[in-house]
Scaffold this motif. Structure first.
Motif, PDB file in Angstrom:
ATOM      1  N   THR A  37       0.858  -1.005  -0.033  1.00 39.14           N
ATOM      2  CA  THR A  37       0.093   0.030   0.193  1.00 39.14           C
ATOM      3  C   THR A  37       0.938   1.534  -0.166  1.00 39.14           C
ATOM      4  OG1 THR A  37       0.018  -0.410   2.385  1.00 39.14           O
ATOM      5  CG2 THR A  37      -2.039  -1.174   1.252  1.00 39.14           C
ATOM      6  N   GLY A  38       2.205   1.271  -0.159  1.00 40.56           N
ATOM      7  CA  GLY A  38       2.909   2.358  -0.342  1.00 40.56           C
ATOM      8  C   GLY A  38       2.562   3.263   1.055  1.00 40.56           C
ATOM      9  N   SER A  39       2.738   4.247   0.307  1.00 41.64           N
ATOM     10  CA  SER A  39       2.373   5.467   1.040  1.00 41.64           C
ATOM     11  C   SER A  39       1.055   6.408   1.409  1.00 41.64           C
ATOM     12  CB  SER A  39       3.216   6.895   0.956  1.00 41.64           C
ATOM     13  OG  SER A  39       5.026   6.839   0.971  1.00 41.64           O
ATOM     14  N   SER A  40      -0.282   5.256   0.923  1.00 47.98           N
ATOM     15  CA  SER A  40      -1.320   5.322   1.448  1.00 47.98           C
ATOM     16  C   SER A  40      -1.831   5.768   2.496  1.00 47.98           C
ATOM     17  CB  SER A  40      -2.403   4.545   1.353  1.00 47.98           C
ATOM     18  OG  SER A  40      -2.223   4.038  -0.382  1.00 47.98           O
ATOM     19  N   ASP A  41      -2.713   6.876   3.010  1.00 41.01           N
ATOM     20  CA  ASP A  41      -3.569   7.600   4.915  1.00 41.01           C
ATOM     21  C   ASP A  41      -4.934   7.919   4.157  1.00 41.01           C
ATOM     22  OD1 ASP A  41      -3.224   8.732   6.423  1.00 41.01           O
ATOM     23  OD2 ASP A  41      -2.230   9.841   6.591  1.00 41.01           O
ATOM     24  N   ALA A  42      -5.553   7.222   5.015  1.00 40.75           N
ATOM     25  CA  ALA A  42      -6.756   7.385   5.028  1.00 40.75           C
ATOM     26  C   ALA A  42      -6.665   6.883   7.087  1.00 40.75           C
ATOM     27  CB  ALA A  42      -7.345   5.886   4.362  1.00 40.75           C
ATOM     28  N   PRO A  43      -8.277   8.002   6.875  1.00 48.20           N
ATOM     29  CA  PRO A  43      -8.738   7.864   7.983  1.00 48.20           C
ATOM     30  C   PRO A  43      -9.100   6.515   8.665  1.00 48.20           C
ATOM     31  CG  PRO A  43      -9.836   9.451   7.485  1.00 48.20           C
ATOM     32  CD  PRO A  43      -9.499   8.930   6.325  1.00 48.20           C
ATOM     33  N   PRO A  44      -8.672   5.827   9.547  1.00 48.92           N
ATOM     34  CA  PRO A  44      -9.230   5.052  10.259  1.00 48.92           C
ATOM     35  C   PRO A  44     -10.926   4.323  10.337  1.00 48.92           C
ATOM     36  CG  PRO A  44      -8.139   5.571  11.897  1.00 48.92           C
ATOM     37  CD  PRO A  44      -7.917   6.807  11.239  1.00 48.92           C
ATOM     38  N   THR A  45     -11.225   3.097  10.241  1.00 49.22           N
ATOM     39  CA  THR A  45     -12.717   2.728  10.501  1.00 49.22           C
ATOM     40  C   THR A  45     -12.466   1.470  11.323  1.00 49.22           C
ATOM     41  OG1 THR A  45     -12.227   1.170   8.274  1.00 49.22           O
ATOM     42  CG2 THR A  45     -12.781   3.589   7.632  1.00 49.22           C
ATOM     43  N   THR A  46     -13.900   1.616  11.779  1.00 51.01           N
ATOM     44  CA  THR A  46     -14.032   0.571  12.403  1.00 51.01           C
ATOM     45  C   THR A  46     -13.842  -0.967  11.915  1.00 51.01           C
ATOM     46  OG1 THR A  46     -16.269   1.734  13.802  1.00 51.01           O
ATOM     47  CG2 THR A  46     -16.856  -0.917  13.585  1.00 51.01           C
ATOM     48  N   VAL A  47     -13.634  -2.042  12.791  1.00 51.53           N
ATOM     49  CA  VAL A  47     -13.227  -3.117  12.017  1.00 51.53           C
ATOM     50  C   VAL A  47     -14.061  -4.454  11.664  1.00 51.53           C
ATOM     51  CG1 VAL A  47     -11.808  -5.369  12.558  1.00 51.53           C
ATOM     52  CG2 VAL A  47     -10.709  -3.086  13.502  1.00 51.53           C
ATOM     53  N   ASP A  48     -14.137  -4.413  10.599  1.00 51.67           N
ATOM     54  CA  ASP A  48     -15.208  -5.081   9.985  1.00 51.67           C
ATOM     55  C   ASP A  48     -15.275  -6.852  10.728  1.00 51.67           C
ATOM     56  OD1 ASP A  48     -13.836  -6.968   9.404  1.00 51.67           O
ATOM     57  OD2 ASP A  48     -13.351  -6.375   7.442  1.00 51.67           O
ATOM     58  N   SER A  49     -16.520  -7.152  10.218  1.00 47.30           N
ATOM     59  CA  SER A  49     -16.552  -8.512  11.355  1.00 47.30           C
ATOM     60  C   SER A  49     -15.773  -9.618  11.487  1.00 47.30           C
ATOM     61  CB  SER A  49     -18.259  -9.269  10.551  1.00 47.30           C
ATOM     62  OG  SER A  49     -18.186  -9.597   9.236  1.00 47.30           O
ATOM     63  N   ASP A  50     -14.907  -9.773  10.331  1.00 47.07           N
ATOM     64  CA  ASP A  50     -13.277 -10.842  10.362  1.00 47.07           C
ATOM     65  C   ASP A  50     -13.326 -10.242  11.877  1.00 47.07           C
ATOM     66  OD1 ASP A  50     -14.831 -12.273   8.133  1.00 47.07           O
ATOM     67  OD2 ASP A  50     -13.186 -10.990   6.920  1.00 47.07           O
ATOM     68  N   GLY A  51     -13.106  -9.004  12.208  1.00 49.31           N
ATOM     69  CA  GLY A  51     -12.036  -8.917  13.236  1.00 49.31           C
ATOM     70  C   GLY A  51     -10.069  -8.229  12.484  1.00 49.31           C
ATOM     71  N   CYS A  52      -9.953  -8.501  13.504  1.00 54.31           N
ATOM     72  CA  CYS A  52      -8.259  -8.171  13.034  1.00 54.31           C
ATOM     73  C   CYS A  52      -6.950  -8.927  12.606  1.00 54.31           C
ATOM     74  CB  CYS A  52      -7.704  -7.362  14.225  1.00 54.31           C
ATOM     75  SG  CYS A  52      -8.062  -6.637  14.960  1.00 54.31           S
ATOM     76  N   ILE A  53      -6.417  -8.828  11.300  1.00 54.29           N
ATOM     77  CA  ILE A  53      -5.700 -10.083  11.145  1.00 54.29           C
ATOM     78  C   ILE A  53      -5.491 -10.803  13.099  1.00 54.29           C
ATOM     79  CG2 ILE A  53      -3.523  -8.919  11.417  1.00 54.29           C
ATOM     80  CD1 ILE A  53      -2.308 -10.453   8.925  1.00 54.29           C
ATOM     81  N   HIS A  54      -5.335 -12.126  12.417  1.00 54.17           N
ATOM     82  CA  HIS A  54      -4.458 -13.829  13.441  1.00 54.17           C
ATOM     83  C   HIS A  54      -5.670 -13.300  14.582  1.00 54.17           C
ATOM     84  CE1 HIS A  54      -0.915 -13.885  11.103  1.00 54.17           C
ATOM     85  NE2 HIS A  54      -0.225 -12.329  11.153  1.00 54.17           N
ATOM     86  N   ALA A  55      -7.093 -12.795  14.587  1.00 55.05           N
ATOM     87  CA  ALA A  55      -8.121 -12.880  15.998  1.00 55.05           C
ATOM     88  C   ALA A  55      -7.468 -12.190  16.692  1.00 55.05           C
ATOM     89  CB  ALA A  55      -7.976 -14.173  15.830  1.00 55.05           C
ATOM     90  N   SER A  56      -5.999 -11.048  16.489  1.00 54.37           N
ATOM     91  CA  SER A  56      -5.984  -9.862  17.182  1.00 54.37           C
ATOM     92  C   SER A  56      -7.090  -8.806  18.101  1.00 54.37           C
ATOM     93  CB  SER A  56      -4.716 -10.019  16.709  1.00 54.37           C
ATOM     94  OG  SER A  56      -4.311  -8.761  15.928  1.00 54.37           O
ATOM     95  N   CYS A  57      -7.859  -8.405  16.926  1.00 56.17           N
ATOM     96  CA  CYS A  57      -9.074  -7.994  17.998  1.00 56.17           C
ATOM     97  C   CYS A  57     -10.578  -8.390  17.348  1.00 56.17           C
ATOM     98  CB  CYS A  57      -8.885  -6.646  17.405  1.00 56.17           C
ATOM     99  SG  CYS A  57      -9.101  -6.048  15.893  1.00 56.17           S
ATOM    100  N   PRO A  58     -11.666  -8.193  18.139  1.00 55.36           N
ATOM    101  CA  PRO A  58     -12.808  -9.049  17.064  1.00 55.36           C
ATOM    102  C   PRO A  58     -13.434  -8.055  16.610  1.00 55.36           C
ATOM    103  CG  PRO A  58     -13.129  -7.688  19.564  1.00 55.36           C
ATOM    104  CD  PRO A  58     -11.965  -7.898  19.404  1.00 55.36           C
ATOM    105  N   GLY A  59     -14.175  -8.661  15.315  1.00 53.03           N
ATOM    106  CA  GLY A  59     -14.995  -7.966  14.448  1.00 53.03           C
ATOM    107  C   GLY A  59     -15.782  -7.036  15.710  1.00 53.03           C
ATOM    108  N   GLY A  60     -15.992  -5.910  14.688  1.00 56.44           N
ATOM    109  CA  GLY A  60     -16.643  -4.251  14.980  1.00 56.44           C
ATOM    110  C   GLY A  60     -15.547  -3.488  15.866  1.00 56.44           C
TER     111      GLY A  60
END
Length: 299
Positions: free
Chosen positions: A59-82
């Motif tokens: 994704t190079g130097s892309s930059d955008a305001p963070p959004t709510t995590v989708d239903s799948d959660g963070c990578i490696h189940a490191s945070c829950p969906g939503g």
């Protein structure tokens, strides 16, 4: 293996602890990043980790305001969906996710997390990776790991080093620590310690280091004493001005050529934060060579 590697790393005196911000593009819970976090802390540094909630490779130097995590959660189940757009480990506020790009993630670490934990102080050094997979030649401008380092240098004016390793697949933070993660963390600490020991300013203005580690295995390139650190170019530079006079030449080797050689070579290239190509000023190259001279070798 871990004890042996750390004993090898200890051959270079540990630097005085400084404030470090970490990020990557493979996700905040990736094994390479977390292993390096542990090693930096063991070396006495104050570390804030702020990485993307998901894999954001390429994704190079892309930059955008963070959004709510989708239903799948963070990578490696490191945070829950939503989960909220940003968040921290429940038991360690130094470990932070940002549901956006690597640049957005390191920006959050620099502007929000670090001042909160360090009474308003900013990081003194930004370290990104070790990336899962190498970042050489045409890969460099598209790498989020490099993009985060360049943001630190160009916008936040914090010296930065981007690390990448050839071996391995994305690994969860809570899986058994892999050999390549251990080796890469110790190699990255060696480069980091050398730069810190060289004194401030750690790097010339508007300059970052692009560092690539070779493949490691159970049979080769798994002992710190096997590795040689080579000062290289990101792009080949056929039409560029002469490089610094180093190792009997005024043309630094191309990092892609060195990475593809047989042997345990670590490439360290001076990057221009304006365009992610090689710094073509021989005087600036020489400043960096002087800083890294304790560990540099010639081919």
């Amino acid at each position: 293996m871990r004890t042996f590697l750390l004993l090898g790393a200890a051959a270079l005196p540990f630097a005085q602890g400084i404030r470090v911000v970490q990020s990557n593009d493979d996700g905040w819970s990736e094994g390479n990043l977390r292993t390096f976090f542990d090693v930096l802390n063991s070396a006495g540094h104050e570390v804030v980790l702020s990485g993307p909630a998901e894999n954001q490779s390429g994704t190079g130097s892309s930059d955008a305001p963070p959004t709510t995590v989708d239903s799948d959660g963070c990578i490696h189940a490191s945070c829950p969906g939503g989960s909220p757009p940003t968040g921290a480990n429940v038991t360690d506020p130094r470990l932070n996710y940002v549901n956006s790009f690597p640049v957005t993630s390191i920006k959050f670490g620099i502007d929000v997390v670090a001042p909160k934990l360090w009474n308003g102080a900013k990081p003194e050094l930004a370290l990104t990776g070790p990336n899962v997979g190498g970042n050489v030649a045409i890969q460099v401008p598209f790498s989020g790991t490099v993009g985060a380092a360049v943001y630190a240098v160009k916008t936040a004016q914090i010296p930065a080093i981007a690390f990448s390793g050839k071996t391995g697949d994305p690994t969860a933070w809570n899986a058994s620590t892999t050999l390549h993660s251990r080796v890469y963390a110790d190699l990255a600490l060696n480069v980091t310690t050398t730069i810190i020991n060289s004194g401030k300013p750690y790097l010339p203005a508007n300059t970052f280091l692009n560092v690539n580690f070779p493949a490691v295995s159970d049979t080769e390139c798994n002992n710190l004493s096997e590795f040689k650190y080579i000062f290289t170019r990101i792009n080949i530079g056929l039409l560029s001005a002469r490089d610094a006079d180093w190792c009997g030449s005024t043309r630094l080797p191309w990092e892609t050529d060195v990475v593809n050689r047989d042997g345990c070579f670590v490439t360290i290239s001076p990057g221009d934060a304006n365009d992610k190509t090689t710094v073509n000023d021989a005087a600036v190259q020489q400043q960096i060579i002087t800083k890294l001279k304790p560990i540099l070798s010639c081919l």
